[in-house]
Design a protein around this motif. Structure first.
Motif, PDB file in Angstrom:
ATOM      1  N   HIS E  48      45.926  38.185  41.514  1.00 22.65           N
ATOM      2  CA  HIS E  48      44.595  38.634  41.902  1.00 22.65           C
ATOM      3  C   HIS E  48      43.555  37.952  41.013  1.00 22.65           C
ATOM      4  CE1 HIS E  48      45.398  41.759  44.927  1.00 22.65           C
ATOM      5  NE2 HIS E  48      46.598  41.687  44.397  1.00 22.65           N
ATOM      6  N   ILE E  49      42.396  37.717  41.609  1.00 18.38           N
ATOM      7  CA  ILE E  49      41.306  37.042  40.902  1.00 18.38           C
ATOM      8  C   ILE E  49      40.135  38.002  40.824  1.00 18.38           C
ATOM      9  CG2 ILE E  49      39.730  35.059  40.950  1.00 18.38           C
ATOM     10  CD1 ILE E  49      41.807  33.602  42.714  1.00 18.38           C
ATOM     11  N   GLU E  50      39.575  38.147  39.644  1.00 22.29           N
ATOM     12  CA  GLU E  50      38.368  38.979  39.495  1.00 22.29           C
ATOM     13  C   GLU E  50      37.363  38.197  38.672  1.00 22.29           C
ATOM     14  OE1 GLU E  50      39.541  42.724  37.842  1.00 22.29           O
ATOM     15  OE2 GLU E  50      40.895  43.150  39.516  1.00 22.29           O
ATOM     16  N   GLU E  51      36.118  38.195  39.119  1.00 19.78           N
ATOM     17  CA  GLU E  51      35.028  37.497  38.410  1.00 19.78           C
ATOM     18  C   GLU E  51      35.384  36.027  38.142  1.00 19.78           C
ATOM     19  OE1 GLU E  51      32.419  39.552  36.478  1.00 19.78           O
ATOM     20  OE2 GLU E  51      32.966  41.257  37.728  1.00 19.78           O
TER      21      GLU E  51
ATOM     22  N   ALA K  22      47.416  25.623  34.263  1.00 18.43           N
ATOM     23  CA  ALA K  22      47.046  24.858  35.461  1.00 18.43           C
ATOM     24  C   ALA K  22      46.472  25.785  36.529  1.00 18.43           C
ATOM     25  CB  ALA K  22      48.273  24.105  35.999  1.00 18.43           C
ATOM     26  N   ILE K  23      47.087  26.980  36.673  1.00 16.63           N
ATOM     27  CA  ILE K  23      46.580  27.957  37.647  1.00 16.63           C
ATOM     28  C   ILE K  23      45.162  28.384  37.267  1.00 16.63           C
ATOM     29  CG2 ILE K  23      46.881  30.329  38.465  1.00 16.63           C
ATOM     30  CD1 ILE K  23      49.943  29.883  38.205  1.00 16.63           C
ATOM     31  N   GLU K  24      44.977  28.672  35.988  1.00 15.82           N
ATOM     32  CA  GLU K  24      43.665  29.178  35.572  1.00 15.82           C
ATOM     33  C   GLU K  24      42.583  28.106  35.701  1.00 15.82           C
ATOM     34  OE1 GLU K  24      44.715  31.123  31.870  1.00 15.82           O
ATOM     35  OE2 GLU K  24      45.852  32.622  33.010  1.00 15.82           O
ATOM     36  N   LYS K  25      42.950  26.855  35.466  1.00 17.44           N
ATOM     37  CA  LYS K  25      41.957  25.791  35.647  1.00 17.44           C
ATOM     38  C   LYS K  25      41.578  25.637  37.122  1.00 17.44           C
ATOM     39  CE  LYS K  25      42.322  22.955  31.557  1.00 17.44           C
ATOM     40  NZ  LYS K  25      43.453  22.532  30.721  1.00 17.44           N
ATOM     41  N   ALA K  26      42.574  25.770  38.000  1.00 17.70           N
ATOM     42  CA  ALA K  26      42.269  25.656  39.433  1.00 17.70           C
ATOM     43  C   ALA K  26      41.351  26.786  39.880  1.00 17.70           C
ATOM     44  CB  ALA K  26      43.571  25.673  40.247  1.00 17.70           C
ATOM     45  N   VAL K  27      41.640  27.998  39.413  1.00 20.71           N
ATOM     46  CA  VAL K  27      40.817  29.149  39.794  1.00 20.71           C
ATOM     47  C   VAL K  27      39.413  29.010  39.217  1.00 20.71           C
ATOM     48  CG1 VAL K  27      40.529  31.649  39.474  1.00 20.71           C
ATOM     49  CG2 VAL K  27      42.767  30.711  40.121  1.00 20.71           C
ATOM     50  N   ALA K  28      39.332  28.582  37.959  1.00 23.58           N
ATOM     51  CA  ALA K  28      38.013  28.441  37.327  1.00 23.58           C
ATOM     52  C   ALA K  28      37.171  27.399  38.075  1.00 23.58           C
ATOM     53  CB  ALA K  28      38.178  28.044  35.857  1.00 23.58           C
ATOM     54  N   THR K  32      33.439  27.807  40.609  1.00 22.14           N
ATOM     55  CA  THR K  32      32.124  27.197  40.393  1.00 22.14           C
ATOM     56  C   THR K  32      31.405  26.929  41.707  1.00 22.14           C
ATOM     57  OG1 THR K  32      32.949  24.922  40.403  1.00 22.14           O
ATOM     58  CG2 THR K  32      32.917  26.044  38.276  1.00 22.14           C
ATOM     59  N   THR K  33      32.157  26.873  42.815  1.00 20.15           N
ATOM     60  CA  THR K  33      31.488  26.609  44.101  1.00 20.15           C
ATOM     61  C   THR K  33      31.679  27.725  45.122  1.00 20.15           C
ATOM     62  OG1 THR K  33      33.413  25.311  44.758  1.00 20.15           O
ATOM     63  CG2 THR K  33      31.519  24.087  43.938  1.00 20.15           C
ATOM     64  N   VAL K  34      32.626  28.604  44.904  1.00 26.10           N
ATOM     65  CA  VAL K  34      32.854  29.677  45.879  1.00 26.10           C
ATOM     66  C   VAL K  34      32.785  31.025  45.160  1.00 26.10           C
ATOM     67  CG1 VAL K  34      34.477  30.627  47.562  1.00 26.10           C
ATOM     68  CG2 VAL K  34      34.419  28.168  47.167  1.00 26.10           C
ATOM     69  N   ARG K  35      32.056  31.948  45.741  1.00 27.49           N
ATOM     70  CA  ARG K  35      32.010  33.294  45.173  1.00 27.49           C
ATOM     71  C   ARG K  35      33.101  34.149  45.809  1.00 27.49           C
ATOM     72  NH1 ARG K  35      26.415  36.019  45.726  1.00 27.49           N
ATOM     73  NH2 ARG K  35      26.756  35.379  47.886  1.00 27.49           N
ATOM     74  N   ASP K  36      33.384  35.249  45.180  1.00 22.07           N
ATOM     75  CA  ASP K  36      34.251  36.257  45.795  1.00 22.07           C
ATOM     76  C   ASP K  36      35.675  35.784  46.027  1.00 22.07           C
ATOM     77  OD1 ASP K  36      32.287  38.302  45.945  1.00 22.07           O
ATOM     78  OD2 ASP K  36      31.442  37.353  47.715  1.00 22.07           O
ATOM     79  N   LEU K  37      36.179  34.984  45.084  1.00 18.57           N
ATOM     80  CA  LEU K  37      37.613  34.653  45.111  1.00 18.57           C
ATOM     81  C   LEU K  37      38.382  35.954  44.947  1.00 18.57           C
ATOM     82  CD1 LEU K  37      37.705  31.559  42.694  1.00 18.57           C
ATOM     83  CD2 LEU K  37      37.476  31.559  45.178  1.00 18.57           C
ATOM     84  N   ARG K  38      39.452  36.106  45.720  1.00 15.55           N
ATOM     85  CA  ARG K  38      40.173  37.377  45.685  1.00 15.55           C
ATOM     86  C   ARG K  38      41.646  37.293  45.255  1.00 15.55           C
ATOM     87  NH1 ARG K  38      37.660  41.430  48.671  1.00 15.55           N
ATOM     88  NH2 ARG K  38      39.437  42.653  48.012  1.00 15.55           N
ATOM     89  N   PHE K  65      39.303  33.869  49.645  1.00 18.67           N
ATOM     90  CA  PHE K  65      38.015  34.462  49.230  1.00 18.67           C
ATOM     91  C   PHE K  65      37.341  35.109  50.444  1.00 18.67           C
ATOM     92  CE2 PHE K  65      35.247  31.144  50.963  1.00 18.67           C
ATOM     93  CZ  PHE K  65      36.071  30.032  50.974  1.00 18.67           C
ATOM     94  N   THR K  66      36.503  36.079  50.156  1.00 19.55           N
ATOM     95  CA  THR K  66      35.802  36.829  51.200  1.00 19.55           C
ATOM     96  C   THR K  66      34.686  35.984  51.799  1.00 19.55           C
ATOM     97  OG1 THR K  66      36.174  38.759  49.829  1.00 19.55           O
ATOM     98  CG2 THR K  66      34.666  39.022  51.672  1.00 19.55           C
TER      99      THR K  66
END
Lengths: 69, 69, 69, 69, 69, 69, 69, 69, 69, 69, 69, 69
Positions: E48-51, K22-28, K32-38, K65-66
């Motif tokens: 899950h991703i938050e913020e 690697a996962i956290e870098k992809a999510v981060a 930066t361009t999409v809000r509401d990643l879930r 993402f929503t």
């Protein structure tokens, strides 16, 4: 031989005895209506259970045969 | 009959003899604790090797049984 | 034991008799050139058909063995 | 919440009416013995045919629920 | 040993820390109710991703254990 | 019954109404040329979109039927 | 560079520590006998459980390397 | 058009020349016995090797055609 | 012939020209070190892009060859 | 028409009502930002459970649309 | 909440450190361009090897993402 | 380079000529809107049939490109 065309059909054989017997029954049955069967692949192996024992095996085969020109 | 509900469990049977024997041992063991076993599907067939020979087969089954209402 | 390294190779065994015999032939052949075979997994089960009968089974195994340090 | 542990079980629901009804029956039956069901995934949709018509649908669900600590 | 029977269950472990921690939590929780856990396989890794950051990892394991005779 | 042989064919049913209707149309059509249809499995669910709306559903079924001896 | 030929082998690395350590051990071991390792893919992540805890991780890698001309 | 019913058959085309030629031969052969062929999907691409060279390509196609009402 | 044993290796061929050329290069390279290559299967087709154009194709083959007794 | 280029996006539609409604909502939402939607494929059907009942269905679609030249 | 619509994109993250990084870098990067990643799912774990060691990990994620209404 | 982030999109190219041409058209079209395309994978190869002949090929590609930081 390199230009042969084949068709693949799917047949499910059943046997109370075992997996090879189910395969052989499926191949034998297919050979009654199609000539030139060439190969098979096992796609799925299942079975029915009755009274806590394997009642029969069901093996799904893809069977390839040569299409006459 | 059309409204039956089934549960599926996964059991691995082992046998030094062969694949059908491993399947039958798994089904027999499951039937000691669950009634109304109905069908199985082979999910995976593996085995252990000792001294360059197959020591035993291990067959993973998905086994379905009727849930009493 | 927890730091062992294994290699996996793929071998296809053939048999006119049945699936277990094809598996055992593949394992026996592999053991002539590789020591320390440990396990196998069945990847594919196929066969050839001649004159409307199964001529031989072909079973593709993934076979794991310990790499000496 | 991030440290929850879940268990997944497989249930097959049947219905003469349709796919959603088979899903809802499977979920309802599971909820009679397990609390805290959280989600499901459809793994397989099958059915039986009688007299040339769909007699009933069978939908295999993977159902996840929270394990109490 | 060659005639052992195993059962496989699916457990989802969660962790804010990482994948191994989620795996270890799932195994630890399973061991509170099942003895003789033997092996696991990772079936799925999600989270899950938050913020905009990974809030927690969720790893689905298939866990095998020996069924007592 | 344990020695039955089945054949599996693939039929795609279409419907502007929904998934069950597409399945039932495929089964009904198959029953006009093949007797003894026994079961189906949904292999794929697709559809066409026109003017931003679902125009029709297309459901690919694998349908099994008993081969007469 | 566009005409390179690669071979892919499968190696299983083990580690009591974690997944990356198992991967690195597999790669390090492969590099003792093969030059020009280029990439890997994780095919399977498994492990053994002892006394209710993860005893070691086992990660199966497909490893690609350049074949000298 | 939304209520069309299709059947899917599997044909393997062979060619010493290449993949497209094998596909086109399979489609051409199927069209000699079935009207209204509509689409194909490549399911598998294989081939035979003789004297260290590709002797011919074998491409397995799933081919869909309209069933007349 | 029914008792032959085969080994399967994975080779990736590259070509700036096309898919068949990448396959043929992989087979030709394998034939420089292994005799009795018999068949191949395409497992994966990929490629690199440079300046908005396909720079080269990479085709991963599983190649089977006869193991001498 | 034979030279069209399409793009495929993945959209998850949700509905408390059923699978078709979730599909139609996903398609309707996609059509608000993309023109020329052409087809969809169902990739996954899941859902959430609340109080022992299906709270809503979630259907993941791959949706194809024409890229303007 | 039950009527939310999500979009899924695929992002590959790289890290010299490990899989979670690697996962956290992809999510981060995605955030930066999409809000509401879930949520995310790991689709593939690969890596590059240099000088016989893992140079960096590459993890392919499907990220949901929503979609705002 | 080890910390690059990539995005993967799916594009379907069509061609009346052949598979490589469909791939190249998809890549060329993608390059008109996205810079830094790096690699592709063939996910699916299909086609339409008209008058018993292949009218055009449709190849679905997953295409990866570098995301600028």
């Amino acid at each position: 031989m390199s230009d042969n065309i084949y068709k693949i059909i799917e047949i499910v054989g059943s046997s109370a005895t075992g997996i090879e017997d189910a395969i052989e029954k499926a191949v034998a049955r297919a050979s009654t209506t199609v000539r030139d069967l060439r190969w098979f692949e096992v796609k799925e192996t299942r079975g029915h259970i009755e009274e806590g024992r394997v009642a029969h095996y069901q093996v799904t085969l893809r069977i390839g045969f040569t299409l006459a020109e």
